[in-house]
Each structure stands twice: as structure tokens, then as C-alpha cells.
Motif scaffolding. Structure first.
Motif, mmCIF file in Angstrom:
data_model
loop_
_atom_site.group_PDB
_atom_site.id
_atom_site.type_symbol
_atom_site.label_atom_id
_atom_site.label_comp_id
_atom_site.label_asym_id
_atom_site.label_seq_id
_atom_site.Cartn_x
_atom_site.Cartn_y
_atom_site.Cartn_z
ATOM 1 N N PHE A 88 0.860 -1.182 0.000
ATOM 2 C CA PHE A 88 0.000 0.000 0.000
ATOM 3 C C PHE A 88 0.895 1.231 0.000
ATOM 4 O O PHE A 88 2.106 1.146 0.267
ATOM 5 N N GLN A 89 0.311 2.368 -0.289
ATOM 6 C CA GLN A 89 1.043 3.622 -0.262
ATOM 7 C C GLN A 89 0.633 4.417 0.975
ATOM 8 O O GLN A 89 -0.552 4.643 1.212
ATOM 9 N N VAL A 101 0.592 12.738 8.093
ATOM 10 C CA VAL A 101 0.321 11.378 7.646
ATOM 11 C C VAL A 101 -0.601 11.450 6.441
ATOM 12 O O VAL A 101 -1.612 12.153 6.464
ATOM 13 N N ARG A 102 -0.239 10.727 5.379
ATOM 14 C CA ARG A 102 -1.053 10.764 4.160
ATOM 15 C C ARG A 102 -1.244 9.348 3.631
ATOM 16 O O ARG A 102 -0.281 8.587 3.487
ATOM 17 N N ASP A 103 -2.512 8.984 3.371
ATOM 18 C CA ASP A 103 -2.782 7.721 2.700
ATOM 19 C C ASP A 103 -3.314 8.032 1.308
ATOM 20 O O ASP A 103 -3.164 9.153 0.818
ATOM 21 N N GLU A 104 -3.936 7.064 0.667
ATOM 22 C CA GLU A 104 -4.383 7.271 -0.708
ATOM 23 C C GLU A 104 -5.614 8.149 -0.798
ATOM 24 O O GLU A 104 -5.963 8.622 -1.880
ATOM 25 N N GLN A 105 -6.279 8.395 0.344
ATOM 26 C CA GLN A 105 -7.488 9.209 0.314
ATOM 27 C C GLN A 105 -7.297 10.623 0.854
ATOM 28 O O GLN A 105 -7.828 11.584 0.303
ATOM 29 N N LYS A 106 -6.522 10.774 1.935
ATOM 30 C CA LYS A 106 -6.444 12.081 2.573
ATOM 31 C C LYS A 106 -5.157 12.199 3.363
ATOM 32 O O LYS A 106 -4.400 11.239 3.527
ATOM 33 N N SER A 107 -4.911 13.400 3.876
ATOM 34 C CA SER A 107 -3.749 13.637 4.728
ATOM 35 C C SER A 107 -4.186 14.325 6.008
ATOM 36 O O SER A 107 -5.196 15.042 6.040
#
Length: 213
Positions: A88-89, A101-107
Motif C-alpha cells: 500500500f502507499q 500522515v497521508r494515505d491514498e485518500q487524505k492527509s
């Protein structure tokens, strides 16, 4: 906040109880003065670190483990970037008193000055990079020695850290005093191993890597 704490826990760096014992292949290093001097000298000469990492999360209740890999960056004095790329990213950046912190949807962005727990987590990460871990009052630090490595065992002594960790183990490669592996044990029995490879010291790193905007 719980998701952020869990992410930071995963990034930190196996035994499931808090009393320090001598690990197999190591002996107790009772006089740590020379080691502390060596770590301080290494920290003074280290401006940046870039490396790959492999992480394995061991889950006791599920009798399972989850593997991931990514890139790790450090820039003196207080900048860290941990970038997960597979499976995952996910991105974690620490810069001064800010964490992003940032995932594929939001930070999400957190000011560590508003939380003593966040301050403690941020401090232990920085201490590992700066070689100042012996001075961290949140932990009782034990040192061990083997042919090729030093091992520092960090046992929490305050309530906030005890709620997150049973133990943090920092494995240092004697060749250059760099962190080769981190092992973080949780109170419930799960633990996470984070191993570093392809380490590059004092290469040029852009400040843009550590942006928390």
C-alpha cells in the motif's frame, strides 16, 4: 488519532514482556561511556540518511504477519520521512514539531506540542537518529554487545509510553553505528520488525521531501 498512533508504532523499528534479559548472541555492556561517545561522534558527522526498509508486523491473536516495504529518509536536525510503497502507499513525515500522515485518500497534520504522547514518540525517533537515546527519560535503556552489533533495549518508564510499547529494541551495526533494525513490542503481544538496507549516508536530500503542508 488512533490510526496515527498505530502508524507511528509500525514505523518504530520481539520479546513480549518488559523485563530486560540478555538476548542470544549478546552480552551485557555494563560500561556504556565509550559507546555513547562513539554514537555522539557519528551523529555529529551524519547530515542525512537514505535507505530502503522492509517491515513485518507479527499479530499474536491472528497467528499471522503482514509485510510491507518502503523508503526511509532522515535530515539533520529533526526531519524524518517514512514512505511505504508496497503493498500500500502511505506516508509519514516528521518535521520539527509537526507530523503529517497521508494515505491514498487524505492527509492529516498534527502538532506534537499539543500532545505529550506525540512528543514522546517524536523524541524517541529523533534520539535513534541523533545517537542521544541514553538521555531519553521516557525509557530505561539497557545496552548489549555482540561481534557485529550493539543492541539497545528501551523499556518504557512513564504511563504514556507504557500504554504504547512493552519494549523497543534498536540494533546498531558496529561498522558505522547506523540503525540496522528496529523491533517494537506492544503490550498485547504483537510486535513489528523494521529492517534497513541499501543505506546511503550524507547524500543530498531536498527539503521538499520533508514538507508537512
Amino acid at each position: 488519532m488512533q490510526k496515527l498512533l498505530f502508524t507511528i508504532i509500525l514505523c518504530l523499528s520481539t520479546l513480549l514482556y518488559a523485563q530486560a534479559q540478555t538476548p542470544a548472541g549478546f552480552k551485557v555492556l555494563s560500561n556504556t561511556a565509550a559507546l555513547q561517545t562513539s554514537l555522539a561522534a557519528t551523529a555529529r558527522s551524519t547530515q542525512t540518511i537514505a535507505s530502503d526498509f522492509n517491515q513485518v508486523k507479527h499479530m499474536k491473536m491472528m497467528n499471522d504477519k503482514v509485510s510491507s516495504k518502503g523508503k526511509f529518509y532522515f535530515k539533520k536536525e529533526d526531519k524524518i520521512r517514512i514512505e511505504y510503497v508496497s503493498p500500500f502507499q502511505y506516508l509519514l513525515v516528521m518535521n520539527g514539531g509537526q507530523i503529517m500522515v497521508r494515505d491514498e485518500q487524505k492527509s492529516n497534520k498534527i502538532n506534537t506540542r499539543n500532545s505529550k504522547t506525540m512528543q514522546s514518540v517524536n523524541k524517541v525517533m529523533m534520539d535513534c537518529m541523533r545517537g542521544t537515546v541514553f538521555g531519553n527519560k521516557d525509557f530505561d535503556v539497557k545496552a548489549f554487545d555482540s561481534k557485529g552489533q550493539y543492541l539497545l533495549q528501551l523499556i518504557p518508564v512513564n504511563s504514556a509510553m507504557k500504554g504504547l510499547f512493552a519494549r523497543i529494541e534498536v540494533y546498531l551495526d558496529k561498522a558505522d553505528n547506523s540503525v540496522g533494525k528496529l523491533v517494537m513490542s506492544e503490550q498485547g503481544g504483537d510486535y513489528t520488525e523494521m529492517s534497513f538496507s541499501n543505506k546511503k549516508i550524507n547524500t543530498s536530500l531536498s527539503d521538499a521531501l520533508f514538507s508537512v503542508r
